[in-house]
Every structure is written in C-alpha cells, then in structure tokens.
Design an enzyme around this catalytic site. Structure first.
Site, PDB file in Angstrom:
ATOM      1  N   ARG A 219      44.386  17.744 -41.688  1.00 36.12           N
ATOM      2  CA  ARG A 219      44.350  16.988 -40.418  1.00 36.12           C
ATOM      3  C   ARG A 219      43.498  17.655 -39.350  1.00 36.12           C
ATOM      4  NH1 ARG A 219      49.993  16.637 -41.378  1.00 36.12           N
ATOM      5  NH2 ARG A 219      50.472  14.765 -42.567  1.00 36.12           N
TER       6      ARG A 219
ATOM      7  N   LYS B 277      29.595  13.797 -33.668  1.00 38.53           N
ATOM      8  CA  LYS B 277      29.629  12.631 -34.564  1.00 38.53           C
ATOM      9  C   LYS B 277      29.537  13.166 -35.984  1.00 38.53           C
ATOM     10  CE  LYS B 277      27.839   8.535 -32.163  1.00 38.53           C
ATOM     11  NZ  LYS B 277      26.739   7.535 -32.110  1.00 38.53           N
TER      12      LYS B 277
ATOM     13  N   GLU C 185      13.397  12.563 -33.437  1.00 33.17           N
ATOM     14  CA  GLU C 185      14.581  12.608 -32.558  1.00 33.17           C
ATOM     15  C   GLU C 185      14.265  13.374 -31.264  1.00 33.17           C
ATOM     16  OE1 GLU C 185      17.233  10.744 -33.255  1.00 33.17           O
ATOM     17  OE2 GLU C 185      17.913  10.976 -35.340  1.00 33.17           O
TER      18      GLU C 185
ATOM     19  N   LYS D 237      21.188  16.035 -24.819  1.00 31.40           N
ATOM     20  CA  LYS D 237      22.293  15.510 -25.632  1.00 31.40           C
ATOM     21  C   LYS D 237      23.626  15.989 -25.074  1.00 31.40           C
ATOM     22  CE  LYS D 237      24.052  14.193 -29.976  1.00 31.40           C
ATOM     23  NZ  LYS D 237      23.864  13.900 -31.376  1.00 31.40           N
TER      24      LYS D 237
ATOM     25  N   GLU E 106      31.228   7.258 -26.984  1.00 30.83           N
ATOM     26  CA  GLU E 106      30.255   6.157 -26.932  1.00 30.83           C
ATOM     27  C   GLU E 106      30.839   4.875 -26.345  1.00 30.83           C
ATOM     28  OE1 GLU E 106      27.209   6.145 -30.141  1.00 30.83           O
ATOM     29  OE2 GLU E 106      27.601   3.990 -30.215  1.00 30.83           O
TER      30      GLU E 106
ATOM     31  N   ARG F 154      26.412   6.990 -24.036  1.00 30.55           N
ATOM     32  CA  ARG F 154      26.047   7.703 -25.270  1.00 30.55           C
ATOM     33  C   ARG F 154      25.224   6.811 -26.202  1.00 30.55           C
ATOM     34  NH1 ARG F 154      29.162  12.056 -29.140  1.00 30.55           N
ATOM     35  NH2 ARG F 154      27.418  12.225 -30.586  1.00 30.55           N
TER      36      ARG F 154
ATOM     37  N   ASN G 241      21.132   6.170 -29.377  1.00 31.16           N
ATOM     38  CA  ASN G 241      20.917   5.287 -30.514  1.00 31.16           C
ATOM     39  C   ASN G 241      19.589   4.527 -30.416  1.00 31.16           C
ATOM     40  OD1 ASN G 241      22.741   3.396 -32.694  1.00 31.16           O
ATOM     41  ND2 ASN G 241      23.465   5.451 -32.251  1.00 31.16           N
TER      42      ASN G 241
ATOM     43  N   HIS H 289      17.861   3.090 -33.482  1.00 30.98           N
ATOM     44  CA  HIS H 289      18.752   3.239 -34.630  1.00 30.98           C
ATOM     45  C   HIS H 289      19.247   1.915 -35.204  1.00 30.98           C
ATOM     46  CE1 HIS H 289      18.534   7.429 -33.540  1.00 30.98           C
ATOM     47  NE2 HIS H 289      19.308   7.776 -34.547  1.00 30.98           N
TER      48      HIS H 289
ATOM     49  N   HIS I  16      18.588   2.071 -38.913  1.00 29.45           N
ATOM     50  CA  HIS I  16      19.702   2.122 -39.870  1.00 29.45           C
ATOM     51  C   HIS I  16      19.659   0.913 -40.817  1.00 29.45           C
ATOM     52  CE1 HIS I  16      22.587   5.009 -37.445  1.00 29.45           C
ATOM     53  NE2 HIS I  16      21.628   5.652 -38.072  1.00 29.45           N
TER      54      HIS I  16
ATOM     55  N   HIS J 117      15.844   9.619 -42.443  1.00 30.78           N
ATOM     56  CA  HIS J 117      16.430   9.133 -41.187  1.00 30.78           C
ATOM     57  C   HIS J 117      15.429   9.227 -40.019  1.00 30.78           C
ATOM     58  CE1 HIS J 117      19.383   8.205 -38.124  1.00 30.78           C
ATOM     59  NE2 HIS J 117      19.059   9.324 -37.481  1.00 30.78           N
TER      60      HIS J 117
HETATM   61  N1  NAD Z   1      25.760  13.455 -36.137  1.00 23.18           N
HETATM   62  C1  NAD Z   1      24.720  13.083 -35.429  1.00 23.18           C
HETATM   63  O1  NAD Z   1      24.775  12.974 -34.197  1.00 23.18           O
HETATM   64  C2  NAD Z   1      23.418  12.835 -36.122  1.00 23.18           C
HETATM   65  C3  NAD Z   1      22.232  12.806 -35.382  1.00 23.18           C
HETATM   66  C4  NAD Z   1      21.033  12.603 -36.065  1.00 23.18           C
HETATM   67  C5  NAD Z   1      21.034  12.468 -37.447  1.00 23.18           C
HETATM   68  N2  NAD Z   1      22.195  12.523 -38.124  1.00 23.18           N
HETATM   69  C6  NAD Z   1      22.205  12.460 -39.591  1.00 23.18           C
HETATM   70  O2  NAD Z   1      21.511  13.596 -40.084  1.00 23.18           O
HETATM   71  C7  NAD Z   1      20.990  13.285 -41.385  1.00 23.18           C
HETATM   72  C8  NAD Z   1      19.550  13.718 -41.455  1.00 23.18           C
HETATM   73  O3  NAD Z   1      19.494  15.114 -41.228  1.00 23.18           O
HETATM   74  P1  NAD Z   1      18.233  15.965 -41.700  1.00 23.18           P
HETATM   75  O4  NAD Z   1      16.994  15.251 -41.337  1.00 23.18           O
HETATM   76  O5  NAD Z   1      18.448  17.339 -41.260  1.00 23.18           O
HETATM   77  O6  NAD Z   1      18.331  15.817 -43.289  1.00 23.18           O
HETATM   78  P2  NAD Z   1      18.866  16.773 -44.444  1.00 23.18           P
HETATM   79  O7  NAD Z   1      20.108  17.429 -44.110  1.00 23.18           O
HETATM   80  O8  NAD Z   1      18.805  15.946 -45.681  1.00 23.18           O
HETATM   81  O9  NAD Z   1      17.727  17.875 -44.518  1.00 23.18           O
HETATM   82  C9  NAD Z   1      16.418  17.474 -44.844  1.00 23.18           C
HETATM   83  C10 NAD Z   1      15.875  18.218 -46.085  1.00 23.18           C
HETATM   84  O10 NAD Z   1      15.462  19.530 -45.694  1.00 23.18           O
HETATM   85  C11 NAD Z   1      16.098  20.502 -46.512  1.00 23.18           C
HETATM   86  N3  NAD Z   1      16.267  21.664 -45.655  1.00 23.18           N
HETATM   87  C12 NAD Z   1      17.131  21.799 -44.611  1.00 23.18           C
HETATM   88  N4  NAD Z   1      16.884  22.941 -43.956  1.00 23.18           N
HETATM   89  C13 NAD Z   1      15.860  23.544 -44.584  1.00 23.18           C
HETATM   90  C14 NAD Z   1      15.138  24.741 -44.359  1.00 23.18           C
HETATM   91  N5  NAD Z   1      15.386  25.524 -43.306  1.00 23.18           N
HETATM   92  N6  NAD Z   1      14.155  25.060 -45.228  1.00 23.18           N
HETATM   93  C15 NAD Z   1      13.872  24.238 -46.265  1.00 23.18           C
HETATM   94  N7  NAD Z   1      14.473  23.087 -46.522  1.00 23.18           N
HETATM   95  C16 NAD Z   1      15.473  22.744 -45.679  1.00 23.18           C
HETATM   96  C17 NAD Z   1      17.360  19.846 -46.994  1.00 23.18           C
HETATM   97  O11 NAD Z   1      17.811  20.442 -48.173  1.00 23.18           O
HETATM   98  C18 NAD Z   1      16.876  18.417 -47.208  1.00 23.18           C
HETATM   99  O12 NAD Z   1      16.195  18.314 -48.431  1.00 23.18           O
HETATM  100  C19 NAD Z   1      21.155  11.795 -41.563  1.00 23.18           C
HETATM  101  O13 NAD Z   1      22.233  11.547 -42.423  1.00 23.18           O
HETATM  102  C20 NAD Z   1      21.471  11.291 -40.169  1.00 23.18           C
HETATM  103  O14 NAD Z   1      22.248  10.140 -40.200  1.00 23.18           O
HETATM  104  C21 NAD Z   1      23.382  12.703 -37.500  1.00 23.18           C
HETATM  105  O1  LIG Z   2      24.827  11.383 -31.168  1.00 25.64           O
HETATM  106  C1  LIG Z   2      24.671  10.156 -31.033  1.00 25.64           C
HETATM  107  O2  LIG Z   2      25.419   9.466 -30.357  1.00 25.64           O
HETATM  108  C2  LIG Z   2      23.550   9.484 -31.728  1.00 25.64           C
HETATM  109  O3  LIG Z   2      23.493   8.256 -31.736  1.00 25.64           O
HETATM  110  C3  LIG Z   2      22.520  10.334 -32.374  1.00 25.64           C
HETATM  111  C4  LIG Z   2      21.767   9.652 -33.506  1.00 25.64           C
HETATM  112  O4  LIG Z   2      20.505  10.272 -33.590  1.00 25.64           O
HETATM  113  C5  LIG Z   2      22.433   9.816 -34.863  1.00 25.64           C
HETATM  114  O5  LIG Z   2      21.598   9.312 -35.864  1.00 25.64           O
HETATM  115  C6  LIG Z   2      23.834   9.282 -35.006  1.00 25.64           C
HETATM  116  O6  LIG Z   2      24.433   9.726 -36.192  1.00 25.64           O
HETATM  117  C7  LIG Z   2      23.882   7.783 -35.025  1.00 25.64           C
HETATM  118  O7  LIG Z   2      25.198   7.404 -34.801  1.00 25.64           O
HETATM  119  P1  LIG Z   2      25.794   6.006 -35.229  1.00 25.64           P
HETATM  120  O8  LIG Z   2      27.043   5.934 -34.418  1.00 25.64           O
HETATM  121  O9  LIG Z   2      24.794   4.947 -34.877  1.00 25.64           O
HETATM  122  O10 LIG Z   2      26.049   6.075 -36.696  1.00 25.64           O
HETATM  123 ZN    ZN Z   3      19.504   9.699 -35.398  1.00 24.31          ZN
END
Ligand code: NAD
Ligand SMILES: O=C(O)C(=O)C[C@@H](O)[C@H](O)[C@H](O)COP(=O)(O)O
Ligand code: ZN
Length: 370
Positions: free
Chosen positions: A122, A144, A186, A228, A238, A242, A246, A249, A253, A267
C-alpha cells in the site's frame, strides 16, 4: 547549483538535484531516506550494464546493501507484465514498508517503479535517478506514475511523489541521439506552454542543448524542472493548470496508442508531433497567429524532431480512429474532449469546448484520412 525544491503543494516536499557527479555521491544523498540501509535498484537492460553496477558500488561503500532488478528496455515494459515482474521482485527481495526503491532509468523505469512503489504494501518510498533527458526534465518530477493499457497511455496509475530526484548530467553521455531529441521535445514544451523567453533561448541554443554542452544542458534541465515543480506544487492532481503540461499529448498519445506503444514512435516524438498539431489547430481556429504557429513548428523541426503525422509512415492515419483513441485521454470530461491549445508561444490554455467535428476536419487537413 542549489537543489530545486518541489514544495508548496499537498504532498511531502522533496528536492531535485541537477548537476554532475550525483551518482558518485548518491550513497550520501539517499542515506537519510533509508531506514534499513538496504535498497533495490530498478533499471533496464540498456541502463543496467552502463550505470547500475557503479551505483550499487557507491551505495555499498556507504554501508547500504543494494540489489539490482533489471527489466527489458522499452515502452512495452510499462505494462501489466512489467509491473508483475517488478512487484514479484519486490516480494522476492523481501522489502518492507521502511525500505526505499531506486528507479535508475528513463521515464519507463521511473513511471513503472513509481507505480509499483505506490501499490507495494500500500505504498513505500522511492527515489528517482533519471538517466534520460526526458526523465530528468519531466517524468521524474511530479509524481505521475503509471503503466499503459492497450487502449490508452498511462491509463492505470497513481500519484506518488518520490522522496528525492537526482538528475546526474554525466549519465546523459551514453544516451543515443534519438533519445536526446525526445527529451528536447519535452524541454521546448515548457517554453511553448508558458515561458517565451525560455523558448527564445532554446531557439538560439538548441544545438548546444542537443550536444549536451555542459552549461546549456544544465540550464535546459534546471529551467524545465523549475517550471514543472511550480505547476505541480500548485495543482498536483491536475484539477486545473497541471493540464498545461499535457500540451501536444492528446494528439501524441492517440498516435502512440494507434502504433501500439513500441519504438516506431517514441513518446518525445509523439509529443513533438502533437505540439505541432496543437499549434496548427490553434492557428486554424483563429486562436493564435499563423506566424507564431510556424515559428513553434520550425523550432521543433530544427531539433530534428517530427512535427507532422505524415512523417511517421506513408499510410494515412484514420481520423475517426484517432478521435476514438483521444476518448481515452484522462482530461476528457463526460465524453467531451479537452485540449491544451495556444494563444501564442508561451501562452497555452485548457480548452473544454472543442468539438470533435472541428478536430476531425483538422486531422483530415493535417494528413489523416476521412
Ligand atoms: N510521469 C510523467 O510525468 C511523465 C512525463 C513524461 C514522460 N513520461 C513517460 O516516460 C516514458 C518515456 O521516457 P523515456 O523517453 O526516458 O524512455 P525510456 O525510459 O524508454 O528510455 C529511452 C531509451 O533510452 C535508454 N536509456 C535510458 N537512459 C540511458 C542512458 N543514460 N544511456 C543509454 N541508454 C539509456 C533506455 O533503455 C531506453 O531504451 C513514456 O512512457 C512516457 O509516457 C512520463
Ligand atoms: O506531469 C504531467 O502532468 C504531464 O502531463 C507530463 C507529460 O509530459 C507526461 O507525458 C505525462 O505522463 C502525461 O500524463 P497523462 O496524465 O496525460 O497520462
Ligand atoms: Zn510527456
């Protein structure tokens, strides 16, 4: 540089450190959060061999017992299968509620580990050590966490803030150029949504940021995190502003979902195209000038990012199918689509009165099929 605070919201405050040598000193930095002096480092098959063993050694030198759990690299791991493998690993490692997990990787590992931390027993604490530009500027901050569902991006998840975020700029040296560009999408998003001066700085310094020149990448990461943090502190869940994070997005998406969350369209690339679409749609609707839209699109393209869905594949995307995907967007209210649109560069706003017909017409004008 001083740590950037994420505070002022209805959640426990934490710091984001941006700089070099942070993994080398990670033991000292995470120790205050580890009541049991043990942790599990969650990483992927690309990052693990490059950076996880060094992190483990650094932690062990501080008297922290560290195990490594390595998951397959790629968006496919942000899935029920990935979550099962990770939660099985947490149980096998015998972690308890006082333990802290460390996410060492990009947004995939960060989102998945954060979600596992939110639900294991939990809820246990976690620390983010983001290793992509995208994860440093965006996904590691704000809480998130999620996995994807075949029907939509990030559909299963939770808000769960990390205890600490270490953005070590040194680790970016091993990142492929395509991933650096994804992170840049981003970064420029922040300028486009709310800071025209930052956008103009990026226009002048895009190649330096993409080349990871030390002062340029530090400024890009720090300003992004600062923006951010400010938005998240004001609206963690959100309910309002917030949603500006997006920008691009809803379109992006939908394209990711249509392509099945693989590596055809990453992404950051989806967001780049989505932001191009948001600006073109805004101009078409008379909300922003065509000149501002052209300037935004040109700046995204100058970084080597796609700005049109026609750049992804030859076959046109079906407009109604894309709109169906948009129906799974978490911003949608009572079946109505909600978009982040723009009055100009740095002036994004949330639009709740967008008709599906006008989006359909736009998609067709932008390269989709009827
Ligand atoms: N939570 C949020 O607020 C938020 C915001 C933006 C994106 N996201 C999510 O994040 C994801 C995308 O993240 P990403 O672009 O980092 O992708 P990812 O985690 O897939 O990393 C991209 C690639 O780079 C490689 N990699 C990572 N670090 C490395 C390094 N230092 N050296 C060599 N290779 C490396 C990974 O293995 C992968 O192949 C998506 O799922 C997206 O939805 C979430
Ligand atoms: O942090 C946020 O809020 C964002 O929207 C950041 C985005 O870059 C990110 O891709 C996020 O995961 C999108 O959120 P979602 O709620 O649309 O799935
Ligand atoms: Zn994003």
């Amino acid at each position: 540089m001083p740590a950037l605070p994420v505070s002022g919201g209805d959640f426990r405050p934490y710091e984001v450190e941006v700089g070099t040598g942070l993994i080398a000193s990670a033991g000292r930095r995470v120790l205050p959060f580890l009541k049991n002096r043990r942790t599990l480092i969650v990483t992927d098959t690309h990052v693990g061999p490059l950076h996880a063993v060094r992190l483990k050694e650094v932690l062990e030198a501080e008297g922290i017992a560290a195990q490594i759990l390595t998951l397959p690299a790629g968006e496919e791991t942000k899935s029920w299968e990935g979550l099962k493998a990770l939660t099985d690993g947490l149980v096998e490692a015998g972690l308890d509620r006082k333990d802290v997990i460390i996410a060492l990787g990009g947004g995939v590992i960060g989102d998945l580990t954060g979600f596992a931390a939110a639900i294991y027993m939990r809820g246990i604490d976690f620390v983010q050590i983001p290793t992509t530009v995208l994860a440093q500027v965006d996904s590691s901050v704000g809480g998130k966490t999620a996995i994807d569902h075949p029907k939509g991006k990030n559909l299963i998840g939770a808000f769960h803030q990390p205890r600490l975020v270490l953005c070590d700029l040194d680790v970016l040296a091993t990142l492929p150029a395509r991933e650096i560009r994804c992170g840049y999408a981003e970064v420029i998003k922040y300028g486009l949504l709310g800071d025209k001066a930052f956008f103009e700085w990026l226009e002048a310094n895009d190649q330096a940021v993409l080349a990871l020149e030390p002062t340029a990448i530090e400024r890009a990461v720090a300003r992004s995190v600062e923006m951010k943090a400010e938005i998240v502190a004001a609206d963690e869940r959100e309910g309002g502003q917030r949603a500006l994070l997006n920008l691009g997005h809803t379109f992006g998406h939908a394209l990711e979902a249509e392509l099945g969350f693989g590596d055809t369209l990453l992404h950051g690339e989806a967001v780049a195209i989505g932001m191009g679409m948001a600006f073109r749609y805004s101009a078409r609707m008379g909300l922003c000038s065509q000149a501002e839209a052209d300037r935004a699109v040109a700046a995204i393209a100058a970084a080597g990012l796609p700005t049109q869905m026609t750049q992804i594949r030859n076959a046109a995307f079906d407009a109604d199918t894309l709109i169906r995907h948009m129906g799974h967007d978490k911003k949608a209210e009572g079946g109505k689509l909600v978009f982040v649109l723009v009055k100009g560069i740095g002036e994004a706003f949330v639009a709740k009165d967008v008709s599906a017909d006008s989006i359909r017409d736009f998609l067709i004008s932008d390269g989709a099929s009827a």
